[in-house]
Write an enzyme that holds these catalytic residues in place. Structure first.
Site, PDB file in Angstrom:
ATOM      1  N   HIS A  14      41.729  42.770  36.614  1.00  0.00           N
ATOM      2  CA  HIS A  14      43.003  43.456  36.891  1.00  0.00           C
ATOM      3  C   HIS A  14      44.117  42.430  36.762  1.00  0.00           C
ATOM      4  O   HIS A  14      44.507  41.776  37.721  1.00  0.00           O
ATOM      5  CB  HIS A  14      42.966  44.067  38.295  1.00  0.00           C
ATOM      6  N   HIS A  16      47.817  42.051  34.542  1.00  0.00           N
ATOM      7  CA  HIS A  16      48.823  42.535  33.589  1.00  0.00           C
ATOM      8  C   HIS A  16      49.397  41.319  32.877  1.00  0.00           C
ATOM      9  O   HIS A  16      49.987  40.456  33.524  1.00  0.00           O
ATOM     10  CB  HIS A  16      49.935  43.286  34.316  1.00  0.00           C
ATOM     11  N   HIS A 194      45.129  52.891  37.852  1.00  0.00           N
ATOM     12  CA  HIS A 194      45.633  52.461  39.152  1.00  0.00           C
ATOM     13  C   HIS A 194      45.679  53.694  40.048  1.00  0.00           C
ATOM     14  O   HIS A 194      46.239  54.722  39.656  1.00  0.00           O
ATOM     15  CB  HIS A 194      47.056  51.911  39.015  1.00  0.00           C
ATOM     16  N   GLU A 197      47.048  52.679  45.645  1.00  0.00           N
ATOM     17  CA  GLU A 197      47.698  51.404  45.986  1.00  0.00           C
ATOM     18  C   GLU A 197      48.767  51.715  47.035  1.00  0.00           C
ATOM     19  O   GLU A 197      48.647  51.377  48.202  1.00  0.00           O
ATOM     20  CB  GLU A 197      48.310  50.778  44.732  1.00  0.00           C
ATOM     21  N   ASP A 275      46.447  40.553  39.460  1.00  0.00           N
ATOM     22  CA  ASP A 275      47.444  41.590  39.166  1.00  0.00           C
ATOM     23  C   ASP A 275      48.610  41.058  38.329  1.00  0.00           C
ATOM     24  O   ASP A 275      48.578  41.129  37.110  1.00  0.00           O
ATOM     25  CB  ASP A 275      47.942  42.214  40.482  1.00  0.00           C
ATOM     26  N   ASP A 276      49.646  40.545  38.983  1.00  0.00           N
ATOM     27  CA  ASP A 276      50.840  39.993  38.308  1.00  0.00           C
ATOM     28  C   ASP A 276      51.122  38.618  38.905  1.00  0.00           C
ATOM     29  O   ASP A 276      52.049  38.443  39.702  1.00  0.00           O
ATOM     30  CB  ASP A 276      52.042  40.918  38.517  1.00  0.00           C
TER      31      ASP A 276
END
Length: 332
Positions: A14, A16, A194, A197, A275-276
């Site tokens: 996961h 991005h 997703h 969340e 994630d980011d």
């Protein structure tokens, strides 16, 4: 524990790629491409990374992506992430990208995918890192626009293993994208989304039952339904949990309140991801360190989380076994 975390080979499921855009690269590309960004220096950018929810993050995330114009920009973006993989002992990564973020600005689908693909090929050649690419539809846009993006992806089917669903969750349920996911499945793509969340656990049910996904990204709200928890356990449905992200976006107030240990103890198939990472203060090892320092995780828990990421990946069973053997060797 930190030594174990650093020593273990990992898979990341996961991530991005646009979310790995560090301020230094953002400034370099802004200058090269003559793009104005609303920050005077790198410190100014880091100070702006102070989010209250998913939307406040997305606003800054999309603004940052404006500096990505050429194939080389996407190469550099991906390559910088690969160097972090080397640092954190990530030997397999499954990367999300958001084509609509770029095609809306006049950057072609081909430019984006080719730059990313070149960097991943070099990662394999230089470091032996394997990878997959997953294309995400932006859920705040329409299903019709998602269909257009799917059409653009078809010539690159050999390069893209799956499709996902990301962006603003609240008010954009999985049910909005039933038809395009159905079509993507017919075209042979693997499906992820997703869900759960920020929005409640009903979005997880929708993703499972209406989109027929094989992996849930985030999924931490599943804890609010005993029935759903049991189902996720029975099906061993992978959840790609992102601890730093959950804290930065106020899904949980702090790491001690995070439910990853609870989900794991229940018997769910949980993985740890970044994630980011450029926006959420840390790549995968930092995510592991943050939870291990704040929750009663054992060394066996860490090993399970790491093994789950390989088991839940989209690689062949043979390669999974090779990687799981490497984890065992690293444990010693």
């Amino acid at each position: 524990m930190i030594d174990l975390i650093k020593r273990l080979p990992k898979a990341e499921l996961h991530l991005h790629i646009e979310g790995s855009l560090e301020p230094e690269l953002m400034f370099r590309l802004a200058k090269k491409n003559q793009i104005e960004i609303p920050y005077k220096d790198i410190e100014d950018v880091r100070n702006a990374y102070n989010f209250t929810n998913l939307q406040t993050f997305l606003d800054i995330y999309y603004a940052g992506a404006n500096v990505l114009i050429t194939q080389d920009d996407f190469y550099d973006l991906t390559w910088e992430y690969i160097l972090k993989c080397v640092e954190d002992n990530v030997i397999h990564t499954e990367i999300f990208f958001d084509p609509q973020t770029h095609t809306a600005r006049g950057v072609t689908f081909e430019t984006v995918i080719t730059g990313i693909k070149r960097a991943l090929a070099d990662a394999k050649a230089q470091y032996g890192i394997t990878s997959c690419i997953i294309m995400c539809f932006l859920r705040h846009l329409s299903q019709e626009e998602a269909f257009e993006t799917l059409e653009q992806a078809l010539p690159f089917k050999d390069d893209i293993i799956g499709v996902g669903l990301d962006s603003s969750e609240l008010g954009n349920p999985p049910s909005k994208f039933i038809e395009v996911f159905k079509k993507a499945k017919e075209e042979g793509f693997k499906l992820v989304a997703h869900a759960g969340e920020e929005a409640d656990f009903s979005y997880i049910y929708e993703a499972l039952d209406l989109l027929d996904i094989s992996r849930i990204d985030h999924g931490v709200q599943s804890i609010k339904s005993a029935e759903l928890m049991q189902r996720l356990k029975d099906e061993q449905m992978p959840l790609t949990v992102c601890p730093n992200s959950n804290i930065e976006l106020r899904v949980f107030n702090n790491y001690k309140e995070h439910n990853i240990k609870e989900l794991l103890d229940y018997g769910l198939n949980i993985t740890v991801n970044s994630d980011d990472p450029a926006y959420f203060k840390g790549y995968i090892n930092q995510n592991f360190i943050n939870i291990s320092e704040n929750l009663p995780l054992t060394e066996d828990d860490i090993i399970t989380l790491v093994k789950n990421s390989f088991r839940s990946s989209f690689i062949s069973d043979e390669l999974k076994q090779q990687y799981l053997n490497r984890v065992d060797q690293a444990v010693g």
